[in-house]
Scaffold this active site. Structure first.
Site, PDB file in Angstrom:
ATOM      1  N   ARG A  34       9.854  -5.634 -23.636  1.00 16.83           N
ATOM      2  CA  ARG A  34      10.022  -5.756 -25.094  1.00 16.83           C
ATOM      3  C   ARG A  34      11.422  -5.298 -25.516  1.00 16.83           C
ATOM      4  O   ARG A  34      12.078  -5.928 -26.341  1.00 16.83           O
ATOM      5  CB  ARG A  34       8.976  -4.917 -25.836  1.00 16.83           C
ATOM      6  CG  ARG A  34       7.538  -5.206 -25.460  1.00 16.83           C
ATOM      7  CD  ARG A  34       6.932  -6.425 -26.141  1.00 16.83           C
ATOM      8  NE  ARG A  34       5.540  -6.565 -25.785  1.00 16.83           N
ATOM      9  CZ  ARG A  34       5.078  -7.302 -24.763  1.00 16.83           C
ATOM     10  NH1 ARG A  34       5.905  -8.018 -24.022  1.00 16.83           N
ATOM     11  NH2 ARG A  34       3.787  -7.346 -24.490  1.00 16.83           N
ATOM     12  N   GLU A 178     -12.077  -3.892 -23.679  1.00 17.03           N
ATOM     13  CA  GLU A 178     -11.185  -5.040 -23.870  1.00 17.03           C
ATOM     14  C   GLU A 178     -11.235  -6.027 -22.698  1.00 17.03           C
ATOM     15  O   GLU A 178     -10.513  -5.881 -21.709  1.00 17.03           O
ATOM     16  CB  GLU A 178      -9.728  -4.573 -24.065  1.00 17.03           C
ATOM     17  CG  GLU A 178      -8.760  -5.745 -24.262  1.00 17.03           C
ATOM     18  CD  GLU A 178      -7.308  -5.331 -24.501  1.00 17.03           C
ATOM     19  OE1 GLU A 178      -6.975  -4.147 -24.372  1.00 17.03           O
ATOM     20  OE2 GLU A 178      -6.500  -6.204 -24.841  1.00 17.03           O
ATOM     21  N   LYS A 220     -12.746  -5.321 -28.011  1.00  9.62           N
ATOM     22  CA  LYS A 220     -11.423  -5.919 -28.260  1.00  9.62           C
ATOM     23  C   LYS A 220     -11.297  -7.204 -27.445  1.00  9.62           C
ATOM     24  O   LYS A 220     -10.856  -7.182 -26.289  1.00  9.62           O
ATOM     25  CB  LYS A 220     -10.317  -4.911 -27.892  1.00  9.62           C
ATOM     26  CG  LYS A 220      -8.911  -5.467 -28.055  1.00  9.62           C
ATOM     27  CD  LYS A 220      -7.861  -4.378 -28.144  1.00  9.62           C
ATOM     28  CE  LYS A 220      -6.473  -4.968 -28.140  1.00  9.62           C
ATOM     29  NZ  LYS A 220      -5.430  -4.018 -28.521  1.00  9.62           N
ATOM     30  N   SER A 262      -3.753  -9.840 -29.836  1.00 14.04           N
ATOM     31  CA  SER A 262      -3.035 -11.050 -30.277  1.00 14.04           C
ATOM     32  C   SER A 262      -2.656 -11.942 -29.103  1.00 14.04           C
ATOM     33  O   SER A 262      -2.535 -13.159 -29.287  1.00 14.04           O
ATOM     34  CB  SER A 262      -1.824 -10.700 -31.136  1.00 14.04           C
ATOM     35  OG  SER A 262      -0.896  -9.901 -30.438  1.00 14.04           O
ATOM     36  N   GLY A 263      -2.445 -11.379 -27.916  1.00 13.78           N
ATOM     37  CA  GLY A 263      -2.376 -12.149 -26.680  1.00 13.78           C
ATOM     38  C   GLY A 263      -1.222 -13.123 -26.507  1.00 13.78           C
ATOM     39  O   GLY A 263      -1.269 -13.939 -25.599  1.00 13.78           O
ATOM     40  N   GLY A 264      -0.228 -13.097 -27.377  1.00 16.39           N
ATOM     41  CA  GLY A 264       0.882 -14.039 -27.246  1.00 16.39           C
ATOM     42  C   GLY A 264       0.960 -15.020 -28.407  1.00 16.39           C
ATOM     43  O   GLY A 264       1.858 -15.865 -28.454  1.00 16.39           O
ATOM     44  N   ARG A 293       1.843  -7.135 -29.879  1.00 18.16           N
ATOM     45  CA  ARG A 293       3.001  -7.978 -30.191  1.00 18.16           C
ATOM     46  C   ARG A 293       2.989  -8.514 -31.620  1.00 18.16           C
ATOM     47  O   ARG A 293       4.018  -8.536 -32.290  1.00 18.16           O
ATOM     48  CB  ARG A 293       3.062  -9.144 -29.198  1.00 18.16           C
ATOM     49  CG  ARG A 293       3.627  -8.743 -27.861  1.00 18.16           C
ATOM     50  CD  ARG A 293       3.281  -9.748 -26.798  1.00 18.16           C
ATOM     51  NE  ARG A 293       1.879  -9.668 -26.386  1.00 18.16           N
ATOM     52  CZ  ARG A 293       1.311 -10.438 -25.464  1.00 18.16           C
ATOM     53  NH1 ARG A 293       2.039 -11.370 -24.869  1.00 18.16           N
ATOM     54  NH2 ARG A 293       0.055 -10.288 -25.132  1.00 18.16           N
TER      55      ARG A 293
END
Ligand code: 13P
Length: 338
Positions: A34, A178, A220, A262-264, A293
């Site tokens: 990041r 998750e 999650k 959100s996974g991308g 993200r």
């Protein structure tokens, strides 16, 4: 306080209408990735500066009820000496901790992965609790292909998630479970729905066998999406309909809250999809966000590692948190992005 009332108090503090979670638990390699996007060195001091900036955002507690931290952050302090978990707690944001040790290839199952970190977990939780953590997170990862994930991988990851959740509840720590079905691939949204449903059925079977109290955990999950290389891309309405259908079929109503990763997805996509789902209510559980993200991209880009940008970065985070808060109530409008 009994362990049961301790767990309930934490769940009550985390699951509040109009609020969601901030995932700021990037591991060393992930935060380095990041920071690379803004040309910043991934040092412990820069991690501390960045996460202090996020957690000291004025007013963040109006939209964020909990933050998932990385082990390193749990021991770090703001410039004025306040431990970062305490900084969060003082803003009305419950501090939590990522406790899994990451994923690795699942033996004898080519292409499948398994998450590690169960050995010694109870002892680690005692330490985290002393540092202020009240909830935990463990991420299992599933790759989609025509043949993956295997039934074996779904069973192995469900077992690990359930063992983790039971160990957490015994320690008075609320587990976030998750299971992430990845977006990568050219699969259709129908295939993602099928895999996500199977994964969730396996997870809730294992949670039941391991005596986990569903009222004292959060789920999650991924949203049900078409693969990143799939054409055409599934529209928002299809994402919302498939995701809500899968969740209604697989997640018992006793679970108090579902908090998406959100996974991308882009920040805007993640907000829009969450909003569309909440417009399909009433739903048996709270349906909100636990984005990494999709909450952090705007503040990270605004900050660029510079002290003079702290205020702009905090405003970017606050805005994204507020828009997701609206989405968790089914009251978001694209025009609010301006
Ligand atoms: P993303 O929202 O970036 O997927 O991160 C959420 C998370 O906690 C992944 O484990």
């Amino acid at each position: 306080m009994s362990t049961q009332s301790e767990l309930q108090a934490t769940v009550d503090a985390m699951v509040q209408p109009g609020k969601g979670l901030l995932a700021a638990d990037e591991s060393g390699p992930t935060i380095a990735k990041r920071f690379k996007t803004i040309g910043l060195d991934s040092t412990e001091e820069n991690h501390r500066r960045y996460r202090t900036m996020l957690l000291s955002t004025p007013g963040l507690g109006a939209f964020i009820s909990g933050v998932i931290l990385y082990e390193e952050t749990l021991g770090q302090k703001a410039d004025n000496g306040t431990p970062l978990p305490e900084l969060a707690a003082s803003a009305g944001i419950v501090p939590g901790i990522k406790v899994d040790l990451g994923k690795t290839a699942l033996a004898l199952a080519p292409g499948d992965e398994i998450t590690e970190g169960l050995d010694g977990l109870a002892a680690r939780l005692d330490g985290y609790k002393k540092q202020g953590a009240r909830f935990a997170k463990w991420r299992a990862v599933y790759n989609i292909t025509a043949t993956l994930p295997s039934a074996f991988a779904m069973e192995a990851n469900a077992h690990a998630l359930a063992r983790y959740a039971a160990i957490c509840q015994q320690a008075g720590i609320v587990p976030i479970v998750e299971p992430e079905v990845l977006m990568d691939g050219a699969h259709t949204i129908e295939r993602c729905a099928q895999v996500t449903a199977e994964v969730l059925h396996e997870v809730f079977g294992a949670l039941h066998r391991h005596r986990v109290t569903l009222e004292h955990m959060l789920l999650k999950p991924n949203m049900v999406l078409s693969g990143t290389d799939s054409k055409p891309v599934a529209a928002t309405a299809a994402v919302a309909a498939h995701t809500v259908q899968v969740l209604k079929r697989a997640v018992p109503a006793a679970v108090p809250g579902i908090v998406f990763l959100s996974g991308g997805q882009t920040p805007e996509e993640a907000t829009l999809n969450l909003d569309a789902m909440n417009r399909l209510g009433p739903l048996p559980w709270g349906l909100t966000f636990s984005y990494g993200r999709a909450l952090q991209e705007p503040p990270l880009t605004a900050w660029k590692g510079k002290d003079e940008n702290v205020e702009a970065a905090q405003q970017a985070l606050l805005k994204r948190a507020q828009l997701n808060s609206e989405a968790s109530l089914g009251k978001y409008q694209v025009s609010m992005e301006k």
